[in-house]
Design an enzyme around this catalytic site. Structure first.
Site, PDB file in Angstrom:
ATOM      1  N   LYS A  18       0.864  -1.177   0.000  1.00 17.74           N
ATOM      2  CA  LYS A  18       0.000   0.000   0.000  1.00 17.74           C
ATOM      3  C   LYS A  18       0.901   1.226   0.000  1.00 17.74           C
ATOM      4  O   LYS A  18       1.559   1.529   0.990  1.00 17.74           O
ATOM      5  CB  LYS A  18      -0.894   0.006   1.231  1.00 17.74           C
ATOM      6  CG  LYS A  18      -1.876   1.162   1.235  1.00 17.74           C
ATOM      7  CD  LYS A  18      -2.868   1.018   2.375  1.00 17.74           C
ATOM      8  CE  LYS A  18      -3.969   2.044   2.296  1.00 17.74           C
ATOM      9  NZ  LYS A  18      -3.527   3.415   2.206  1.00 17.74           N
TER      10      LYS A  18
ATOM     11  N   CYS B   2      34.649  13.457  34.097  1.00 16.69           N
ATOM     12  CA  CYS B   2      33.221  13.769  34.232  1.00 16.69           C
ATOM     13  C   CYS B   2      32.424  12.462  34.363  1.00 16.69           C
ATOM     14  O   CYS B   2      32.580  11.553  33.546  1.00 16.69           O
ATOM     15  CB  CYS B   2      32.771  14.562  33.002  1.00 16.69           C
ATOM     16  SG  CYS B   2      30.990  14.665  32.825  1.00 16.69           S
TER      17      CYS B   2
END
Ligand code: IVH
Length: 680
Positions: A131, A446
């Site tokens: 489709k 970090c």
């Protein structure tokens, strides 16, 4: 309402009736609004799936309260009225209907059962087709000549777009037959391939015009261009999927129709298949759904059609859709939802990427509550504000993405996203280097970077440590049990057991996974180190050329850059990485942990010991794998990239860039004859 009911019940029912009547009115207004935006303005605000849901909701109310059905209810119409002020109206000889939807196999089976019941037997065959997510058109050929093309409009009256449809190359001006039917009227789907969509949007962007939201909108927009010359500059395509009328040709089924279309040069979908049973239909739906993303155009489902024309007539149609066909819809991949917030996140390389916090929405078969926004430039370019209603897309296994905002739904309360000037994880400074789109936290310790690095180290393409997920690593870091990836190898079972949710078995599983990762090939270790710019391919090239982490750590950048596949930028990045004192400590820790740091020497001693080979191109008498095996059996070493250390380049037919590299480095070459002589 039945009068026999007790007053209390009647009253409750009455209250509900009035509530649902209001709801139905609201739904109709909403559906009309969105239908207009979709069909007339080519600028939908909600996804097809959301639109379908509104219609389904209205249908549901109307089914329970048939007295609420109005003649102009959207459930009684197909599409939207044509913009006849722009285009000449065309009366379709037969209404262009819509299709009923099946959202899963239960719906599909229910349709099959209905069809079988009406016919009193199973249909003799089905035809299934993808489709296409495009624009429906009606096309007429008179005596074999293309004479008219029209859009669907409201199903009865469409817009005449003959010159625009004429620009579609696949659609012949004349049918390829000496004996054309006097009249042929067909239906099809006009669409834009994904590649052409990207191109068109790139052009629109360059010209400073608004971009099309998706290929379907682009196709609709181009088809309804007033100036067909504009359409002609854009590559529309079409597949035909229906016959309305043909004079003088007897076609008894849709499969015969497709055959006829092909024979006269009309384009039909190459994936159209004739199938016998419901099982075959279901398996077609599954395969097509899996292949959805390998097609060059967008599809949103499979259309299942009864093949035989007599059976079709027997089944007939409702006012909206034929009973002989159904659209099996894939889960929608685009939805709209609210963008609650934009948050910065810190990756393993320190890159700070904003991500979208969304009101959870189902898309692409899963519930999505976060999506990537790539970088601040992208947010700016797309004009996304916090609080916007946005289109979210998740296609296949791809990470969910915010496609675009819907500015017409703004309330005024939206605000701009500000990139933080400090790292949201460690508070350290955020730096954006010249020419880079990303901002980075430059603090190597970090916490988020450390976490990201360990996650990467254990990931599938790297050391592949199963059961070592982000949550576990987070818990290990929190307890101070690890500070880098190498620490993982020193964990005791007792320490693992202190983690939340870890029991005997899971402790054992993780310990075993860590243990078995000690012996991974060194290219995986190198990749796992997460050096900027060094992916799987570069890691393999370096590992092949240097054979140990220590050799790489000691290699001058020029030597690395001499390896095929390694440029000066990667070489410099690797050099910089191994020059860091922390890297030296990290490698030493890995050594103490017994992690393999050198290539396994599985090569036999033999006449070719110490010789290194690279093979390029196709060999006639043996495959590259065979050649490799035989060289290795004689003690030779076969690698994938040419470097100064390569002794011979074996050159087959159509050699690649390796030959040039070998010539540049003065590496000796061997043709197939030479190779065979060497192999004896
Ligand atoms: S057959 C009576 N086949 O989907 C309608 N339609 O949602 C018969 N569509 O209006 C349509 N691909 O525009 C058919 N292979 C296909 C299709 C297809 C896309 C469109 C068509 C239709 C809409 C319904």
């Amino acid at each position: 309402m039945p009068r026999t009911k007790a007053p209390a019940v009647a009253k409750a029912e009455e209250a509900q009736f009035s509530e649902e009547r209001t709801k139905a009115e609201e739904l109709r207004a909403q559906i009309d609004y969105h239908s207009h935006r979709y069909h007339v303005l080519d600028a939908p605000e909600i996804s097809d799936a959301q639109y379908d849901r509104l219609v389904a909701e209205l249908e549901d109310i109307e089914e329970r309260w048939p007295q609420l059905i109005t003649p102009d209810s959207p459930t009684q119409r197909v599409g939207a009225p044509p913009a006849t002020d722009l285009f000449a109206p065309v009366q379709h000889s037969q209404r262009l209907l819509s299709l009923d939807n099946a959202f899963d196999f239960t719906d599909l089976r229910a349709w099959h059962a209905r069809v079988t019941r009406t016919l009193d037997r199973e249909p003799s065959a089905f035809v299934c087709e993808p489709k296409i997510d495009g624009v429906s058109v009606a096309v007429v050929y008179e005596n074999g000549r293309y004479v008219r093309g029209a859009t669907r409009g409201d199903g009865s009256v469409g817009e005449e777009v003959t010159p625009n449809i004429r620009t579609i190359r696949e659609l012949p001006e004349r049918l390829a037959t000496d004996d054309p039917p006097p009249w042929l009227e067909v239906r099809g789907e006009v669409f834009l391939s994904l590649a052409d969509f990207e191109r068109v949007n790139a052009e629109m962007g360059e010209a400073g015009k608004a971009l099309f939201a998706n290929p379907r909108n682009a196709a609709a927009g181009m088809l309804r261009q007033k100036d067909a010359k504009v359409t002609a500059s854009r590559p529309l395509s079409v597949y035909l999927h229906g016959l309305v009328r043909v004079d003088g040709v007897a076609l008894r089924s849709y499969s015969q129709t497709l055959e006829f279309f092909r024979s006269v040069g009309l384009p039909v979908h190459p994936e159209a298949r004739s199938l016998r049973t419901l099982e075959e239909v279901e398996s077609y739906c599954d395969t097509t759904s899996e292949r959805r993303h390998s097609m060059d155009h967008e599809i949103d489902g499979v259309v299942v059609k009864v093949d035989d024309h007599d059976e079709r007539s027997e089944l007939g149609a409702t006012s909206k859709a034929p009973r002989w066909a159904i659209a099996y819809k894939f889960p929608p991949e685009e939805q709209t939802t609210k963008l609650r917030d934009i948050m910065p996140s810190v990756g393993r390389t320190g890159a700070i990427t904003p991500f979208a916090v969304l009101e959870p929405v189902r898309v692409g078969g899963v519930t999505v509550s976060q999506a990537t926004l790539h970088n601040p430039d992208e947010i700016e370019r797309k004009g996304i504000l916090i609080g916007d209603t946005v289109v979210v897309r998740r296609a296949g296994d791809v990470i969910p993405e915010v496609v675009a905002p819907i500015p017409s739904l703004r309330t005024g309360a939206e605000r701009k996203f500000q990139m933080p000037s400090q790292c949201p994880s460690c508070g350290g400074p955020v730096v954006r280097r010249e020419g880079e789109v990303v901002s980075r936290c430059v603090n190597l310790s970090c916490p988020h970077q450390v976490l990201g690095r360990i996650v990467h180290f254990g990931s599938r393409g790297a050391m592949d440590i199963e059961h070592l997920g982000g949550k576990t690593i987070h818990a290990l870091l929190e307890r101070g049990l690890v500070s880098d990836a190498a620490d993982v190898y020193f964990l005791s079972a007792e320490q693992i057991a202190t983690l939340p949710l870890f029991k005997d078995k899971s402790v054992h599983n993780l310990a075993r996974a860590i243990e078995s990762s000690r012996d991974r090939p060194i290219d995986r270790l190198l990749y796992g180190m997460g050096i900027l710019g060094v992916g799987g391919t570069a890691s393999r090239a370096l590992a092949d050329a240097f054979e140990s982490i220590d050799a790489i750590a000691a290699a001058p950048a020029e030597d690395m850059a001499a390896v095929e596949g390694i440029g000066p930028v990667i070489a410099a990045s690797v050099r910089e990485f191994f020059d860091r004192p922390e890297t030296k400590q990290f490698v030493d820790k890995l050594r103490r942990a017994g992690v393999r740091l050198a290539e396994k020497r599985k090569r036999e001693a033999g006449p070719l010991s110490g010789r290194s080979f690279v093979i390029t191109g196709t060999l006639d008498s043996l495959s590259r794998e065979e050649a490799k095996d035989r060289l290795e059996a004689l003690g030779g070493k076969v690698t994938t990239s040419v470097s100064k250390k390569t002794d011979y380049l074996v050159v087959g037919d159509n050699p690649g860039s390796k030959l040039a590299k070998a010539e540049e480095l003065g590496v000796e070459t061997l043709d197939e004859k030479g190779l065979l002589a060497l192999l004896g």
